[in-house]
Motif scaffolding. Structure first.
Motif, PDB file in Angstrom:
ATOM      1  N   ASN A  73      39.745  29.206  42.414  1.00 41.85           N
ATOM      2  CA  ASN A  73      39.097  30.199  43.283  1.00 41.85           C
ATOM      3  C   ASN A  73      39.153  29.755  44.743  1.00 41.85           C
ATOM      4  O   ASN A  73      39.339  30.574  45.653  1.00 41.85           O
ATOM      5  CB  ASN A  73      37.639  30.406  42.857  1.00 41.85           C
ATOM      6  CG  ASN A  73      37.527  31.148  41.528  1.00 41.85           C
ATOM      7  OD1 ASN A  73      38.444  31.877  41.144  1.00 41.85           O
ATOM      8  ND2 ASN A  73      36.418  30.969  40.833  1.00 41.85           N
ATOM      9  N   LYS A  76      42.529  30.535  45.923  1.00 37.17           N
ATOM     10  CA  LYS A  76      42.715  31.978  46.067  1.00 37.17           C
ATOM     11  C   LYS A  76      42.104  32.484  47.363  1.00 37.17           C
ATOM     12  O   LYS A  76      42.689  33.333  48.051  1.00 37.17           O
ATOM     13  CB  LYS A  76      42.090  32.694  44.865  1.00 37.17           C
ATOM     14  CG  LYS A  76      42.354  34.188  44.826  1.00 37.17           C
ATOM     15  CD  LYS A  76      41.784  34.804  43.546  1.00 37.17           C
ATOM     16  CE  LYS A  76      42.068  36.297  43.507  1.00 37.17           C
ATOM     17  NZ  LYS A  76      41.516  36.907  42.262  1.00 37.17           N
ATOM     18  N   GLU A  79      44.476  31.766  50.051  1.00 35.09           N
ATOM     19  CA  GLU A  79      45.819  32.298  49.825  1.00 35.09           C
ATOM     20  C   GLU A  79      46.842  31.174  49.653  1.00 35.09           C
ATOM     21  O   GLU A  79      47.925  31.174  50.252  1.00 35.09           O
ATOM     22  CB  GLU A  79      46.235  33.242  50.959  1.00 35.09           C
ATOM     23  CG  GLU A  79      45.327  34.461  51.082  1.00 35.09           C
ATOM     24  CD  GLU A  79      45.775  35.410  52.183  1.00 35.09           C
ATOM     25  OE1 GLU A  79      46.614  34.997  53.007  1.00 35.09           O
ATOM     26  OE2 GLU A  79      45.298  36.545  52.207  1.00 35.09           O
TER      27      GLU A  79
END
Length: 352
Positions: A73, A76, A79
């Motif tokens: 996470n 994420k 990116e």
């Protein structure tokens, strides 16, 4: 790691590409200087990014759910792909190893391009030591050393050529006097390492008899095909080792000069068997899903039933697929009949 003051930027005065008064040599010098600075900062930045990512990952391992969800996470949100993250972590690990072993000093990093540093981290310890010695020698003479990827590879190739037990002395002598470039020997050693000793001996004898570049290239290609043959032959289920002498078949292929074709033949056989297995499991899955959708649908879903009807040729025991345009001159219909052991058992148990 200290933060840069606000407003500090990496900035260059690049040469004017339309300046006719500027010589090509000076133009290239200014461009290369700017490029090297960017390369250096890129390397240092990536090393620190890797250390940061490693710290976050280790923290999540300690207090997370054990599946790395928190770390994923975190990536994420920024990116960053998982592959990018672990590549940076590997770079940081390599840098720390080189520094902790004393082969490099922290300031030595400034003398590497990013690719050269990664290449050094992956090289043998002896090659790393040679690079470290070169840096120290350059510093003692107040030179400004610049380690490139090409230099690291050249040292690695030379080290492989001089130390590998898989190379005959005749080719090592040629490499030592540069009549055979060392870069041709590293691929040969890598391919020879995959072979059993009997095949290594044959190829080494060929190289010792004709220690030149053409023989080395030919031996490398033969070693590659030999390895492909030996690997694929073990995976082909239809080949019974008790019914066929694979080694003798290989020797005959070598003798008549069709090793490449034989290796490709066995490799394709292995691939075909794997495709058949994948085809069968996919076909079974298709049937299961078709049955489920059929049971869940009804007269209120005519379009869904129509979809199932159109897919039926792929879920029957005889699969039909068009190759090319159906009505064209070169069009073909491919039919495959799937008969598993379950099908045989079912047919045998049917009443006559």
């Amino acid at each position: 790691m200290q933060e840069l003051p606000n407003g500090v930027e990496l900035e260059f005065q690049l040469p004017d590409p339309e300046d006719d008064q500027l010589s090509d040599q000076e133009f290239q010098r200014q461009i290369n200087t700017a490029w090297q600075v960017c390369d250096r900062f890129d390397l240092q930045t990536d090393i620190w990014r890797g250390r940061i990512l490693r710290t976050v990952r280790d923290r999540e391992k300690r207090g997370g759910d054990g599946r790395g969800t928190g770390f994923l996470n975190w990536l994420k949100e920024r990116e960053i792909s998982k592959s990018q993250a672990y590549a940076l972590i590997e770079l940081a690990n390599s840098a720390d190893t080189l520094l902790q072993d004393g082969r490099l000093e922290p300031e030595d990093v400034n003398h590497f391009s990013k690719r050269a540093f990664v290449e050094t981290a992956q090289a043998a310890p002896e090659v790393q030591q040679m690079i470290s010695d070169r840096l120290k020698e350059a510093e003692e003479t107040n030179a400004l050393p610049r380690i490139t990827q090409r230099q690291v590879r050249q040292l690695s190739d030379e080290w492989t050529a001089m130390t590998s037990d898989l190379l005959p002395i005749e080719i090592k002598e040629k490499a030592a006097n540069s009549s055979v470039p060392a870069r041709y020997l590293t691929p040969l050693v890598k391919e020879l390492e995959k072979l059993p000793e009997s095949h290594q001996t044959v190829l080494k004898a060929e190289i010792a008899e004709n220690p030149d570049v053409d023989t080395v290239k030919q031996a490398t290609a033969e070693a590659r095909y030999l390895a492909k043959y030996l690997t694929a032959a073990k995976q082909v289920q239809v080949l019974d080792p008790e019914a066929i002498d694979l080694e003798s078949a290989l020797e005959e292929a070598l003798r008549i000069g069709c090793l490449n074709s034989t290796a490709d033949l066995v490799n394709l056989a292995s691939q075909l068997e794997q495709m058949v297995v994948k085809l069968y499991t996919t076909w079974k899955r298709l049937n299961t899903l078709s049955e489920r959708v059929y049971l869940d649908s009804g007269t209120s879903t005519p379009h869904l039933r129509s979809l199932l009807s159109q897919l039926a040729p792929l879920s029957n025991e005889i699969i039909e697929v068009n190759l090319g345009e159906a009505n064209s001159r070169f069009g073909r219909t491919i039919r495959l009949k799937i008969l598993s052991t379950d099908t045989f058992t079912h047919q045998m148990n049917e009443p006559e």
